[in-house]
Design an enzyme around this catalytic site. Structure first.
Site, PDB file in Angstrom:
ATOM      1  N   ASP A  16      62.274 -70.101  67.414  1.00 10.53           N
ATOM      2  CA  ASP A  16      62.352 -70.806  66.138  1.00 10.53           C
ATOM      3  C   ASP A  16      61.288 -70.203  65.217  1.00 10.53           C
ATOM      4  OD1 ASP A  16      62.085 -72.572  64.017  1.00 10.53           O
ATOM      5  OD2 ASP A  16      62.245 -74.355  65.286  1.00 10.53           O
ATOM      6  N   VAL A  39      67.587 -71.658  58.301  1.00 10.12           N
ATOM      7  CA  VAL A  39      66.161 -71.351  58.400  1.00 10.12           C
ATOM      8  C   VAL A  39      65.391 -71.999  57.257  1.00 10.12           C
ATOM      9  CG1 VAL A  39      64.458 -69.493  58.374  1.00 10.12           C
ATOM     10  CG2 VAL A  39      66.679 -69.070  59.343  1.00 10.12           C
ATOM     11  N   ASP A  40      65.961 -71.925  56.075  1.00  7.95           N
ATOM     12  CA  ASP A  40      65.323 -72.457  54.874  1.00  7.95           C
ATOM     13  C   ASP A  40      64.997 -73.956  55.045  1.00  7.95           C
ATOM     14  OD1 ASP A  40      64.430 -72.462  52.290  1.00  7.95           O
ATOM     15  OD2 ASP A  40      66.385 -72.151  51.350  1.00  7.95           O
ATOM     16  N   THR A 124      72.581 -63.614  58.002  1.00  8.82           N
ATOM     17  CA  THR A 124      73.565 -63.640  59.099  1.00  8.82           C
ATOM     18  C   THR A 124      74.078 -65.034  59.447  1.00  8.82           C
ATOM     19  OG1 THR A 124      71.897 -63.827  60.846  1.00  8.82           O
ATOM     20  CG2 THR A 124      72.528 -61.597  60.162  1.00  8.82           C
ATOM     21  N   VAL A 126      74.758 -68.747  57.080  1.00  8.90           N
ATOM     22  CA  VAL A 126      75.637 -69.237  56.011  1.00  8.90           C
ATOM     23  C   VAL A 126      76.176 -68.090  55.154  1.00  8.90           C
ATOM     24  CG1 VAL A 126      75.685 -70.663  53.922  1.00  8.90           C
ATOM     25  CG2 VAL A 126      74.386 -71.410  55.892  1.00  8.90           C
ATOM     26  N   TYR A 127      75.380 -67.042  54.950  1.00 11.72           N
ATOM     27  CA  TYR A 127      75.786 -65.939  54.070  1.00 11.72           C
ATOM     28  C   TYR A 127      76.744 -64.946  54.731  1.00 11.72           C
ATOM     29  CZ  TYR A 127      72.696 -67.291  50.179  1.00 11.72           C
ATOM     30  OH  TYR A 127      72.097 -67.936  49.122  1.00 11.72           O
TER      31      TYR A 127
HETATM   32  N1  AR6 Z   1      64.589 -69.860  63.416  1.00 12.40           N
HETATM   33  C1  AR6 Z   1      65.110 -68.613  63.477  1.00 12.40           C
HETATM   34  N2  AR6 Z   1      66.372 -68.329  63.123  1.00 12.40           N
HETATM   35  C2  AR6 Z   1      67.138 -69.354  62.676  1.00 12.40           C
HETATM   36  C3  AR6 Z   1      66.666 -70.689  62.566  1.00 12.40           C
HETATM   37  C4  AR6 Z   1      65.316 -70.921  62.966  1.00 12.40           C
HETATM   38  N3  AR6 Z   1      64.777 -72.150  62.906  1.00 12.40           N
HETATM   39  N4  AR6 Z   1      67.684 -71.476  62.077  1.00 12.40           N
HETATM   40  C5  AR6 Z   1      68.748 -70.663  61.886  1.00 12.40           C
HETATM   41  N5  AR6 Z   1      68.430 -69.382  62.252  1.00 12.40           N
HETATM   42  P1  AR6 Z   1      70.733 -68.930  57.502  1.00 12.40           P
HETATM   43  P2  AR6 Z   1      71.405 -66.956  55.419  1.00 12.40           P
HETATM   44  C6  AR6 Z   1      69.244 -68.154  62.186  1.00 12.40           C
HETATM   45  O1  AR6 Z   1      72.041 -69.602  57.333  1.00 12.40           O
HETATM   46  O2  AR6 Z   1      72.607 -66.516  56.154  1.00 12.40           O
HETATM   47  C7  AR6 Z   1      70.339 -71.593  53.433  1.00 12.40           C
HETATM   48  O3  AR6 Z   1      70.988 -72.770  53.088  1.00 12.40           O
HETATM   49  C8  AR6 Z   1      70.736 -68.308  62.024  1.00 12.40           C
HETATM   50  O4  AR6 Z   1      71.339 -68.476  63.304  1.00 12.40           O
HETATM   51  O5  AR6 Z   1      69.517 -69.765  57.652  1.00 12.40           O
HETATM   52  O6  AR6 Z   1      70.484 -65.915  54.845  1.00 12.40           O
HETATM   53  C9  AR6 Z   1      69.600 -70.970  52.273  1.00 12.40           C
HETATM   54  O7  AR6 Z   1      69.084 -71.953  51.389  1.00 12.40           O
HETATM   55  C10 AR6 Z   1      71.136 -66.986  61.362  1.00 12.40           C
HETATM   56  O8  AR6 Z   1      71.310 -65.957  62.347  1.00 12.40           O
HETATM   57  O9  AR6 Z   1      70.424 -67.916  56.267  1.00 12.40           O
HETATM   58  C11 AR6 Z   1      70.647 -70.148  51.617  1.00 12.40           C
HETATM   59  O10 AR6 Z   1      71.436 -70.916  50.725  1.00 12.40           O
HETATM   60  C12 AR6 Z   1      69.918 -66.627  60.528  1.00 12.40           C
HETATM   61  O11 AR6 Z   1      68.865 -67.472  60.983  1.00 12.40           O
HETATM   62  C13 AR6 Z   1      71.486 -69.669  52.759  1.00 12.40           C
HETATM   63  O12 AR6 Z   1      71.313 -70.626  53.792  1.00 12.40           O
HETATM   64  C14 AR6 Z   1      70.106 -66.825  59.023  1.00 12.40           C
HETATM   65  O13 AR6 Z   1      70.892 -67.980  58.770  1.00 12.40           O
HETATM   66  C15 AR6 Z   1      71.014 -68.334  53.279  1.00 12.40           C
HETATM   67  O14 AR6 Z   1      71.904 -67.893  54.254  1.00 12.40           O
END
Ligand code: AR6
Length: 178
Positions: A16, A39-40, A124, A126-127
């Protein structure tokens, strides 16, 4: 898995990102910088409301760029908010924008003289960026950066699940063999 490029260590770990003790953690943010899911959401929850308060002062961030804030309640002293692209079909400049998001995050880490940074797999979730393709962009960008910069010296890619970790391990091995 861990490799060395120009005396810097690139490490792959499952976990995490909010728990990392690196000088900075990178947030996979959106252009508003006002929080979201994935993550955000996790970073904002762990850092506390002061993070959102600081983000409100930044005026957003365009795709392919990054901005830095303090880490507040996180173990990391800083959060680098990087905005990766939404993936459509790979023909809309997604790779360049993703590379730019990594590069700008690394530039900020360097400018703040940070020794260690942890990255999630930007774009990787939501995007929708395919994991292996995104990993290739991340490693290529990090390697290029390290050829001309002596810091940061620890770059940790923190993958959320075993499958993401395995994909990154495979891509990094291919990358080293190429
Ligand atoms: N630690 C590490 N990796 C994580 C965690 C964590 N706690 N949680 C999720 N992941 P994403 P994006 C992984 O969707 O695609 C947000 O709403 C997850 O499995 O967080 O860049 C923002 O506000 C995936 O492989 O980011 C934007 O609107 C990776 O982190 C949008 O999502 C990225 O997933 C950005 O989308």
């Amino acid at each position: 898995m861990q490799i060395e490029i120009n005396r810097a260590v690139i490490e792959l770990a499952q976990g995490d990102i909010t728990e990392q003790d690196t000088d900075a953690i990178v947030n996979a943010a959106n252009e508003s910088l006002l929080g979201g899911g994935g993550v955000d959401g996790a970073i904002h929850r762990a850092a506390g409301p002061q993070l959102l308060a600081e983000c409100r002062t930044l005026g957003g961030c365009v795709t392919g760029d990054a901005k830095i804030t303090r880490g507040y309640k996180l173990r990391a002293k800083y959060v680098i908010h990087a905005v990766g692209p939404v993936y459509y079909d790979g023909t809309r400049g997604e790779a360049e924008l993703l590379a730019s998001a990594y590069r700008r995050a690394l530039d900020l880490a360097h400018a703040h003289q940070l020794a260690s940074v942890a990255f999630p797999a930007i774009s990787t979730g939501v995007y929708g960026y395919p994991m292996a393709a995104a990993a290739r962009v991340a490693f290529a960008t990090i390697r290029e950066f390290l050829q001309t910069h002596a810091a940061p010296t620890l770059l940790r890619m923190v993958l959320y699940d075993a499958r993401a970790l395995q994909t990154h391990e495979r891509v990094l091995q291919e990358f080293l063999a190429a």
